[in-house]
Enzyme design. Structure first.
Site, PDB file in Angstrom:
ATOM      1  N   THR A  85       0.858  -1.192   0.000  1.00  0.00           N
ATOM      2  CA  THR A  85       0.000   0.000   0.000  1.00  0.00           C
ATOM      3  C   THR A  85       0.890   1.237   0.000  1.00  0.00           C
ATOM      4  OG1 THR A  85      -1.879  -1.063   1.086  1.00  0.00           O
ATOM      5  CG2 THR A  85      -1.713   1.323   1.311  1.00  0.00           C
ATOM      6  N   PHE A 100       1.256   5.156   0.841  1.00  0.00           N
ATOM      7  CA  PHE A 100       0.740   6.211   1.710  1.00  0.00           C
ATOM      8  C   PHE A 100       1.362   7.544   1.298  1.00  0.00           C
ATOM      9  CE2 PHE A 100       0.422   2.271   3.995  1.00  0.00           C
ATOM     10  CZ  PHE A 100      -0.737   2.368   4.752  1.00  0.00           C
TER      11      PHE A 100
END
Length: 365
Positions: free
Chosen positions: A263, A265
């Protein structure tokens, strides 16, 4: 080698390690003193940001380029990230907003970027993170923007349209999901709590192993674990850090459908980052709904050989079937080619362009 000789050799090596440790402490102290001096100069300058991601990226890239082992790049990166973070707090105390409670993946990403020395502020949702940053109550915020397999975190994208914040860094975090529960076996689990994105990233595993369990979305993975902690027949999908914090047993580890799950960020603040030599620029743009509108928006970048690493459309929520386009460009907004392309988009009749920020490219480790 006799036992006595082995003992003498171990003692000699341990003494040498102790001496090296003493040298490291002295060098870290010296580095901290230099960082504090940098902070004083910046403070005298008035408006210079204390956190400069491009400078940190240059340091990390230089250190990893010279790493010949035996310590891995990932381990060395972690060591220097803590040292840099600790020195940064000597320049200026940092406060960082994240999606709470503690031990969410957003919290883990924030700790990876800023180290243990920052003050972390748990927020209930993404809107609150943007509020904290925009108002100046915290220095920075960390929000997820996309997963390698599930795609964009659309709520984060939507907030960028109207909020006055800048992207100054990105963090890539390997995501591993674990099934936390006090149930002794899978057939005792009746409900699974987690964040929507985490449930999506474990969709195939859940269908294969818990096809009859009810799935309920929560505001964060850590909140899901807190909900499931004392509920009979309940489980949560969360991080190992959450399991350790709450003292919850892990029934099954690594239940994500893709074990190379990452992921991305974003770090948001009141400024972006100066050029580092390897950067991205995030923008949001739109044009009137007519044939060829998107082509026209992208043409200035094609003409100048500027690559787009991502493009995503989102409804404006002002009129039906009206969209904005989020894009990540290769290069910094101050690079000549990028600046020319952005100006060409701005000059288009009735177009909309907002530069969300330029920041160093994060390398997966």
């Amino acid at each position: 080698m006799t036992d006595e000789a082995r003992k003498r050799e171990l003692n000699r090596l341990r003494a040498a390690i102790d001496a090296v440790d003493d040298e490291l402490v002295a060098l870290i102290r010296r580095r901290a003193e230099l960082a504090a001096e940098v902070g004083r100069i910046k403070e005298d300058g008035g408006d210079s940001p204390f956190y400069v991601p491009s400078r940190e990226a240059e340091i990390i890239r230089r250190i990893l380029a010279g790493n010949d082992g035996p310590i891995s790049d990932a381990a060395l990166h972690g060591i220097f990230r803590e040292i840099i973070g600790a020195c940064l707090t000597l320049e200026q105390p940092l406060s960082v907003a994240f999606l709470g409670p503690e031990s969410t993946f957003t919290h883990v990403a924030a700790r990876k970027q800023f180290g243990a020395g920052a003050r972390y502020v748990a927020c209930r949702n993404f809107d609150e993170i943007f509020d904290e940053v925009e108002s100046g109550r915290v220095t920075y915020g960390v929000v997820p923007v996309e997963n390698a397999f599930e795609g964009a975190v659309t709520h984060t994208l939507d907030l960028f349209v109207d909020r006055e914040v800048s992207i100054c860094a990105e963090v890539l975090l390997g995501i591993h999901h674990h099934l936390l529960t006090r149930a002794a076996a899978l057939d005792e689990v009746r409900v699974v709590y987690s964040k929507t994105e985490a449930l999506g990233q474990c969709r195939d595993w859940l269908q294969a192993h818990l096809p009859h369990a009810r799935l309920e979305s929560m505001e964060s993975t850590a909140a899901a674990a807190e909900r499931a902690k004392d509920e009979a027949g309940a489980a949560a999908i969360a991080s190992l850090q959450t399991a350790e914090r709450l003292g919850m047993p892990v029934l099954v580890e690594n239940i994500e459908d893709h074990h190379d799950n990452i992921t991305r960020f974003l770090v948001i603040g009141q400024h972006d980052s100066p050029p580092s030599g390897k950067d991205k620029t995030a923008i949001v743009m739109s044009a009137p709904n007519r044939p060829g509108a998107l082509h026209d928006l992208l043409e200035p970048f094609r003409e100048r050989g500027i690559g787009l690493t991502r493009i995503e459309s989102r409804p404006t929520r002002r009129r039906m079937w009206e969209y904005v386009f989020f894009a990540d460009l290769q290069g910094h907004r101050k690079d000549d080619r990028v600046a020319e392309a952005l100006e060409a988009v701005r000059a288009m009749p009735d177009s909309f362009l907002k530069v969300l920020g330029s920041y160093p490219v994060a390398e997966p480790l």
